[in-house]
Write a protein that holds these residues in place. Structure first.
Motif, short mmCIF file in Angstrom:
data_model
loop_
_atom_site.label_atom_id
_atom_site.label_comp_id
_atom_site.label_asym_id
_atom_site.label_seq_id
_atom_site.Cartn_x
_atom_site.Cartn_y
_atom_site.Cartn_z
N LYS B 40 35.87 -12.33 -14.10
CA LYS B 40 36.45 -12.55 -12.83
C LYS B 40 36.24 -13.18 -12.01
CE LYS B 40 35.90 -8.00 -12.69
NZ LYS B 40 34.71 -7.64 -13.05
N SER B 41 35.01 -12.88 -11.29
CA SER B 41 34.76 -14.02 -10.07
C SER B 41 34.65 -15.46 -10.32
CB SER B 41 33.47 -14.07 -9.48
OG SER B 41 33.37 -12.33 -8.91
N THR B 42 34.27 -15.44 -11.89
CA THR B 42 34.29 -16.93 -12.39
C THR B 42 35.62 -17.40 -12.20
OG1 THR B 42 32.45 -16.53 -13.62
CG2 THR B 42 32.99 -18.40 -13.74
N PHE B 78 35.68 -13.27 0.09
CA PHE B 78 34.20 -12.42 -0.66
C PHE B 78 34.20 -11.39 -1.18
CE2 PHE B 78 34.28 -17.57 0.17
CZ PHE B 78 33.81 -17.78 -0.69
N GLN B 79 33.00 -10.66 -1.44
CA GLN B 79 32.45 -10.00 -1.54
C GLN B 79 31.96 -9.37 -0.67
OE1 GLN B 79 31.03 -9.43 -5.39
NE2 GLN B 79 30.06 -7.86 -5.73
N SER B 80 31.48 -9.85 0.04
CA SER B 80 30.89 -9.20 1.04
C SER B 80 31.22 -10.31 2.51
CB SER B 80 29.08 -8.97 1.51
OG SER B 80 28.74 -10.68 1.24
N LEU B 155 40.97 -12.89 -3.01
CA LEU B 155 40.43 -11.76 -2.84
C LEU B 155 39.82 -11.87 -3.48
CD1 LEU B 155 43.69 -10.41 -1.41
CD2 LEU B 155 41.62 -9.98 0.90
N ASP B 156 38.32 -11.45 -3.42
CA ASP B 156 36.94 -10.93 -4.68
C ASP B 156 36.07 -9.76 -3.99
OD1 ASP B 156 35.75 -11.14 -7.30
OD2 ASP B 156 34.59 -12.74 -6.68
N GLU B 157 37.03 -8.90 -4.41
CA GLU B 157 36.56 -7.79 -4.74
C GLU B 157 35.77 -7.26 -2.92
OE1 GLU B 157 33.65 -5.61 -7.29
OE2 GLU B 157 34.02 -6.98 -8.95
N PRO B 158 37.08 -7.33 -2.17
CA PRO B 158 36.72 -7.54 -0.83
C PRO B 158 36.32 -5.98 -0.85
CG PRO B 158 39.57 -7.45 -1.39
CD PRO B 158 38.36 -7.60 -2.48
MG LIG Z 1 32.31 -10.66 -9.17
#
Ligand SMILES: [Mg+2]
Ligand SMILES: Nc1ncnc2c1ncn2[C@@H]1O[C@H](COP(=O)(O)OP(=O)(O)OP(=O)(O)O)[C@@H](O)[C@H]1O
Lengths: 262, 234
Positions: B40-42, B78-80, B155-158
């Motif tokens: 997913k992130s890729t 990003f995630q964080s 938004l990647d798993e915000p």
């Molecule tokens: Mg990911």
């Protein structure tokens, strides 16, 4: 009855709060140390008498100043050399990385005293140079360099990949990245470990007395051999080092707290 | 928005994305779900033009992802949070606007405050990221991403680094952004958010899009993979 018991409670309350308070505990701890010093001073064969210092103030001041001068030079020298070493460890060239690796191991394995002697009495002469202080000082610089390199490594590592991605995405140019984002962060984080290493250097510089450099340890030894005031000399020597290093470490802690980005 | 993905393949050690194809038009909030490591992130990074795929092309709204100006129309969270830690929330935004968009100080500040307010952070604007909660920092990241006025916000798993309460707080702020007329492509593990917010869902499994459709597909999954996934996340 009622009054006195509530008064007693109040008293206890304040006493407990005082005992818990930081200031008080510091006062106790420092008094303990001073008490110990006094005990040691009183136990000397000949009574301590600081008036024997008279006439030698400028000699000792000279040593004090020289200690600070060599330490500052060593600090800046190792900050620069440490950065070069850090770049070598990050280099694409395997040779450079290996060189950095091997040097680090050798330096880690060498006591500072040995490093100073080897530089001044072995390596210097090999280059037909008998300027001992320059070689000895280089010895201190080299000794601290791997520690400085580590400082750079941990600080640069703390800027996350995502932060770089974010910079890229917003379209910061390379110069802008360094100028506005990376360097301001790095400078704050570098300062406390630099200051810690500065303290290491100051303490290590006492070893320069082996090449008869007129730093604090050496000038106090001179004073001692001339006046036979050994106890006074050692006590003063100790107190003078502490007078530089303890405030420095307090300042380091303050800067660390004040500038922390965590 | 209009998305065209053709022959998209990407590998690190093994294939992470395996010959993806997609052609979508008219959706405004695309949710990507799937188990950890499914790519997913890729996919999101490649869609945003942050990463170049080994093979294949990505085209959004007529612009190819390797186009020089592509990233200017994109916001990414990003995630964080990726706030610059030495700057206040406000400065985090103004520095981007002033330095990379050449916007003057006053306008930058105005835009920044506008976006911080939109995410309920006007009273936090002068704090550094380390002095606000994780949820507030993440919302500030969103405000910063919005402030460059992107067409699409990724938004990647915000919320994956946040506890449930902060997760709610961040996700409901994102839902309020719906009226802005922007498009969203997001990865999340919070299925209720996908159902509320997405108008199209991609389910990723081992580097392929195993199932796709409108969010009601989550209630009647066709493939076993998605069935299993839905059982797990419930
Ligand atoms: Mg990911
Ligand atoms: N930079 C990288 N280098 C090498 N392998 C990577 C890299 N990024 C991702 N991978 C690998 O690619 C695969 C897919 O990763 P990706 O991050 O896209 O998955 P994901 O679906 O986002 O997972 P998660 O839900 O855990 O975030 C994983 O097996 C991962 O280990």
């Amino acid at each position: 009855m009622v009054w006195s018991s509530s008064l007693k409670n109040k008293c206890f309350f304040y006493m407990r709060r005082m005992l818990k308070s930081k200031t008080l505990s510091y006062i106790i701890a420092i008094s303990l140390f001073i008490g110990f010093l006094v005990f040691v001073a009183l136990r000397q064969r000949t009574p301590i008498n600081f008036s024997r210092l008279a006439g030698y103030e400028s000699l000792i001041l000279e040593g004090f100043i020289n200690t600070i001068i060599v330490s500052v030079i060593a600090l800046f020298g190792s900050i620069i050399l440490g950065f070069i070493m850090y770049l070598m460890t990050k280099s694409k060239s395997q040779t450079l990385r290996t060189i950095a690796d091997v040097f680090t191991e050798i330096i880690y394995g060498t006591p500072l005293l040995v490093m100073i002697i080897v530089m001044a009495f072995l390596i210097g002469p090999a280059f037909n140079s008998f300027n001992r202080i320059v070689w000895a000082l280089s010895g201190i610089i080299i000794y601290i360099t791997p520690y400085m390199s580590n400082v750079y490594r941990s600080v640069f590592k703390s800027i996350s990949d995502e932060q770089y991605m974010a910079m890229d995405l917003f379209g910061f140019t390379a110069t802008q990245k360094y100028r506005y984002i990376i360097i301001p962060q790095v400078l704050r984080m570098l300062m406390p470990p630099f200051m810690n290493n500065f303290s290491l250097i100051i303490k290590g510089s006492a070893l320069l007395n082996v090449i008869s450099h007129r730093e604090l340890f050496f000038t106090i030894s001179l004073f001692q051999t001339r006046t036979f005031a050994y106890s006074e000399g050692y006590l003063l020597m100790w107190l003078l080092y502490i007078m530089i290093t303890v405030p420095l470490s307090q300042l380091t802690k303050y800067v660390e707290r004040r500038w922390s980005l965590e | 928005m209009n998305i065209k993905i053709k022959n998209l393949t990407h590998a690190y050690d093994v294939n992470v994305l395996d010959d993806l194809h997609l052609d979508l038009d008219g959706y405004h909030a695309i949710g990507i779900i799937g188990i950890s490591g499914s790519g997913k992130s890729t996919l999101l990074r490649i869609l945003a033009g942050i990463e170049k795929p080994n093979q294949g092309t990505v085209e959004i709204n007529g612009q190819f992802a390797d186009d020089k100006h592509y990233k200017q129309n994109i916001g990414f969270v990003f995630q964080s949070h990726t706030l610059f830690p030495h700057l206040t929330l406000l400065e985090n935004i103004t520095i981007v606007l002033e330095k990379t968009r050449g916007i003057d100080k006053q306008t930058a500040k105005k835009t920044a405050i506008e976006n911080l307010t939109r995410l309920g952070l006007d009273d936090q604007k002068d704090k550094r990221p380390n002095k606000v909660s994780g949820g507030q920092a993440q919302r500030a990241s969103i405000a910063r991403a919005l402030s460059v006025n992107p067409d699409i916000l990724f938004l990647d798993e915000p919320t994956s680094s946040l506890d449930p309460i902060l997760t709610d707080e961040v996700l409901s702020s994102v839902e309020k952004l719906k009226g802005l007329g922007k498009d969203f492509i997001f990865v999340t593990h919070v299925i209720s958010f996908v159902k509320d917010f997405a108008d199209y869902v991609l389910y990723m499994d081992q580097g392929v899009i195993a199932e796709q459709g409108t969010p009601d597909m989550l209630d009647n999954p066709k493939t076993d993979a998605l069935k299993n996934f839905m059982n797990k996340v419930r």
